[in-house]
Design an enzyme around this catalytic site. Structure first.
Site, PDB file in Angstrom:
ATOM      1  N   LYS A  17     -12.771 -54.643   7.560  1.00 38.13           N
ATOM      2  CA  LYS A  17     -12.590 -56.317   7.466  1.00 38.13           C
ATOM      3  C   LYS A  17     -10.944 -56.364   7.392  1.00 38.13           C
ATOM      4  O   LYS A  17     -10.092 -55.844   7.009  1.00 38.13           O
ATOM      5  CB  LYS A  17     -12.867 -56.514   5.964  1.00 38.13           C
ATOM      6  CG  LYS A  17     -12.944 -57.894   5.549  1.00 38.13           C
ATOM      7  CD  LYS A  17     -13.401 -58.383   4.230  1.00 38.13           C
ATOM      8  CE  LYS A  17     -13.186 -59.718   3.905  1.00 38.13           C
ATOM      9  NZ  LYS A  17     -13.621 -59.960   2.371  1.00 38.13           N
ATOM     10  N   LYS A  67     -15.887 -57.204  10.428  1.00 38.64           N
ATOM     11  CA  LYS A  67     -15.797 -58.542  10.049  1.00 38.64           C
ATOM     12  C   LYS A  67     -14.242 -58.948  10.554  1.00 38.64           C
ATOM     13  O   LYS A  67     -13.263 -58.296   9.873  1.00 38.64           O
ATOM     14  CB  LYS A  67     -15.873 -58.961   8.711  1.00 38.64           C
ATOM     15  CG  LYS A  67     -15.682 -60.451   8.046  1.00 38.64           C
ATOM     16  CD  LYS A  67     -15.953 -60.622   6.592  1.00 38.64           C
ATOM     17  CE  LYS A  67     -15.794 -62.239   6.222  1.00 38.64           C
ATOM     18  NZ  LYS A  67     -16.030 -62.252   5.041  1.00 38.64           N
TER      19      LYS A  67
END
Length: 463
Positions: free
Chosen positions: A332, A385
């Site tokens: 992330k 992400k």
């Protein structure tokens, strides 16, 4: 009537029953043709009566096995209908001019070498001015496999399905659905009604996986984020409601403190601004167990604290939730593409940024460190992400792990496509489908996307 006199009483009853049955059929047929308005004559003939040897040598009167023969003679004024032929295929029959020859005559002509003329072959020509050249001597021409829609479909390597989508949904305590300004088409859904309605619509086009994000009232936020593990909080209540209504769906949850933190960070903030790692992990374990207790299928730690996957796995197992999966936000990044999401949850950091725990967008190899750690700690799914700007990282994880790979097409990606479509700068639907296909092609097994219901509708042939 002679038959009734010649045979015993039991046989007489059988004969009488058969005669009455045939009379009723005759009356019904007459009435049917009367209602159809057809002046017809009906001839009705019984089969020859025979003797059937029955059990214990008893003799029974029998009729011919088939039903009575009925012949209809329609009056001249009734227009004859064309005969209809039913085929197994729904394809329309191709009209071909018939030669009038029988199969035997066609075969005889073929044996004699008299073949019918095939349609003439016409090679299309290029436009005026096309140069006359000697073709290249190429043994391989990849365009051969792209020359028709049927061939392109046959050789398509990447297939998108609604089953690949996880649909992120924002929920709040209110009754009404409220639009999210930075995310056209997305709403904060009322957890009692709007949430159920949106899940129903998504399931109708094949989307069966959902991840929930709460808009928590400011009065319930605190520096330690205790509301995150309230068993009667917004997320646990919504999970129980959904599982009661749709027990077959898959519910993912977000494990992080930022929606519940008065500081807007994913962890507990020390007085000098440092995000505390191990103390945050302690809170995350209680949050994950609370979500599992409500009925979550997959808990998803998105906080990027070190060691949280192993700690959450141990906490779940200690409470008997061995079947609850962990989807770790493995890579992330501290991305600028999250802006609309933070507006949706009203979870912008009160100060600073998230660069001390989320990954540097410039780093690639670092994702392997996170991958190895999450696998060793017991993650079941690894997530990248954002998705589209980080397709190389999606491929990196795909090539280095046997676990399922997820990718999150985040709010900024979604909003840019929506805005471009509104301004007529791009074809929204085509760009949407292409972006999802690219994420899948890079190696993602599942895609978290706000386009889930819209894209699934396109895949199902709906608009």
């Amino acid at each position: 009537m002679l038959l009734l006199i010649l045979f015993p009483f039991k046989d007489k009853a059988i004969i009488l029953f058969l005669l009455l049955s045939q009379s009723i059929v005759l009356i019904l047929l007459l009435q049917l043709h009367h209602h159809q308005g057809m002046a017809s004559t009906i001839s009705y003939s019984l089969g020859s009566v025979g003797l059937v040897r029955g059990i214990e040598d008893q003799r029974y009167i029998g009729l011919r096995p088939l039903a009575a023969q009925v012949h209809f003679h329609a009056a001249p004024f009734v227009k004859a209908q064309r005969s209809m032929h039913v085929k197994a295929s729904n394809e329309q029959e191709t009209k071909v001019k018939s030669s009038g020859l029988s199969i035997e005559e066609c075969e005889a002509a073929a044996v004699a070498g008299k073949f019918p003329d095939p349609p003439p072959f016409v090679r299309p020509s290029g436009p005026k001015g096309t140069p006359v050249i000697t073709p290249q001597e190429l043994t391989k021409r990849p365009r051969r496999n792209r020359k028709s829609p049927a061939l392109r479909a046959a050789f398509q390597e990447t297939i998108l399905s609604p089953a690949n989508f996880v649909y992120p949904l924002f929920i709040h305590e209110g009754e009404e659905d409220t639009p999210i300004g930075a995310m056209p088409g997305c709403f904060r859904l009322g957890w009692r009604h709007g949430l159920l309605d949106e899940v129903y619509k998504a399931r109708d086009v094949g989307v069966n996986s959902f991840v929930l994000f709460p808009k928590v009232p400011d009065a319930l936020k605190s520096a330690s984020g205790d509301e995150a593990y309230n068993d009667n909080g917004l997320i646990p209540r919504s999970i129980r409601l959904l599982k009661d209504k749709y027990p077959d769906i898959v519910i993912y949850t977000d494990v992080a403190l930022d929606p519940y933190s008065s500081d807007g960070h994913d962890g507990i903030v020390r007085e000098d601004g440092v995000i505390m790692n191990d103390e945050t992990v302690h809170q995350l374990c209680k949050q994950a167990v609370s979500q599992a207790r409500a009925g979550a299928d997959v808990v998803s730690p998105s906080d990027m604290m070190d060691g949280r996957v192993g700690a959450i796995r141990a906490a779940l197992d200690a409470e008997g939730f061995h079947d609850v999966s962990i989807m770790s936000y493995t890579a992330k990044y501290a991305s600028a593409f999250y802006g609309p999401f933070r507006e949706a949850l009203d979870s912008n950091p009160r100060f600073g940024d998230k660069k001390t725990y989320q990954m540097n967008p410039a780093n690639y190899r670092e994702a392997l460190i996170e991958t190895e750690a999450d696998e060793a700690e017991g993650a079941d799914i690894l997530l990248v992400k954002p998705a589209l700007p980080y397709l190389d990282v999606v491929r990196l994880l795909r090539d280095n792990s046997a676990l399922p790979i997820a990718a999150y097409q985040v709010s900024g990606e979604y909003s840019m496509i929506k805005a471009g479509g509104v301004l007529k700068m791009i074809d929204e639907e085509k760009v949407m489908m292409e972006s999802l296909l690219c994420i899948k092609r890079a190696g993602a097994d599942i895609i978290l996307t706000y386009f889930a219901r819209q894209a699934a509708g396109v895949l199902c042939g709906m608009r």
